[in-house]
Enzyme design. Structure first.
Site, PDB file in Angstrom:
ATOM      1  N   HIS A 190       0.842  -1.194   0.000  1.00 25.63           N
ATOM      2  CA  HIS A 190       0.000   0.000   0.000  1.00 25.63           C
ATOM      3  C   HIS A 190       0.877   1.244   0.000  1.00 25.63           C
ATOM      4  CE1 HIS A 190      -3.040   2.922   1.120  1.00 25.63           C
ATOM      5  NE2 HIS A 190      -3.907   2.049   0.648  1.00 25.63           N
ATOM      6  N   GLY A 233      -6.633   9.758  -0.170  1.00 21.39           N
ATOM      7  CA  GLY A 233      -6.932  10.795   0.816  1.00 21.39           C
ATOM      8  C   GLY A 233      -6.966  12.208   0.281  1.00 21.39           C
ATOM      9  N   SER A 241      -9.578   6.987  -2.925  1.00 22.71           N
ATOM     10  CA  SER A 241     -10.586   7.956  -2.541  1.00 22.71           C
ATOM     11  C   SER A 241     -11.958   7.617  -3.106  1.00 22.71           C
ATOM     12  CB  SER A 241     -10.168   9.377  -2.967  1.00 22.71           C
ATOM     13  OG  SER A 241      -9.010   9.774  -2.261  1.00 22.71           O
ATOM     14  N   GLU A 256      -3.806   1.627  -6.925  1.00 20.94           N
ATOM     15  CA  GLU A 256      -4.131   2.662  -5.953  1.00 20.94           C
ATOM     16  C   GLU A 256      -3.176   3.827  -6.152  1.00 20.94           C
ATOM     17  OE1 GLU A 256      -4.558   1.280  -1.957  1.00 20.94           O
ATOM     18  OE2 GLU A 256      -6.314   0.119  -2.516  1.00 20.94           O
TER      19      GLU A 256
END
Length: 175
Positions: free
Chosen positions: A53, A131, A169, A125
């Site tokens: 991540h 965010g 998001s 991602e």
């Protein structure tokens, strides 16, 4: 969060939902204070794990090679694994998205066997979307997924069995 895996798994029993951990340590034993081993994750009910991540890469400095070790250990432990890949905003703006993702995917999969790679899901991602409230358009996500799929096809005959997801998001309004 690790302490919530067991209660989440209990609450979801009987439902077609899996509970996965957000991270793991690649060694099953040793002096790794604060880390969570794969056997600990299995013991508390995790049915999968996420590796690579963006926060692990950019905040904790995890390299592609470390992520490959985690992925290999997770698969060896019998836990399906989500491998996250994604570029930063400066990389995106410089037109380096494909290069970054191809490197992360190639290095992240490491020497994963053709049989084991079928237990991997790739999650695109983009760091610039985590965010920030920004999201890739459906067209952008599809283009990147096609790049990843092509790379998988070049690497394994099982490429079409490997899922590719988008995450960044996401919410009810833009899903």
């Amino acid at each position: 969060a690790f302490p919530l895996i067991a209660p989440a798994r209990g609450a979801l029993l009987g439902l077609p939902v899996r509970v996965a951990a957000q991270n793991c340590h690649e060694a099953d034993r040793g002096a790794f204070t604060g880390e969570v081993s794969l056997s600990m994750l299995r013991d508390c009910g995790a049915e999968g794990v996420i590796v690579g991540h963006s926060e692990r890469r950019h905040i904790f400095g995890e390299s592609d090679q470390r992520i490959a070790k985690k992925l290999s250990a997770a698969l060896e432990a019998g836990l399906p694994t989500i491998l996250c890949v994604g570029e930063t905003e400066p990389e995106r703006d410089a037109g380096q998205t494909n290069r970054v993702l191809e490197t992360q995917l190639r290095n992240g999969l490491g020497d994963t066997s053709a049989a084991a790679v079928q237990q991997v899901v790739i999650a695109y991602e983009p760091v610039w979307a985590i965010g920030t409230g920004k999201t890739a358009t459906p067209e952008e996500a599809q283009r990147v997924h096609a790049v990843l799929r092509a790379q998988l096809r070049a690497a394994t005959e099982h490429a079409d069995r490997i899922g590719i997801l988008y995450g960044g998001s996401m919410n009810a309004a833009n899903a």
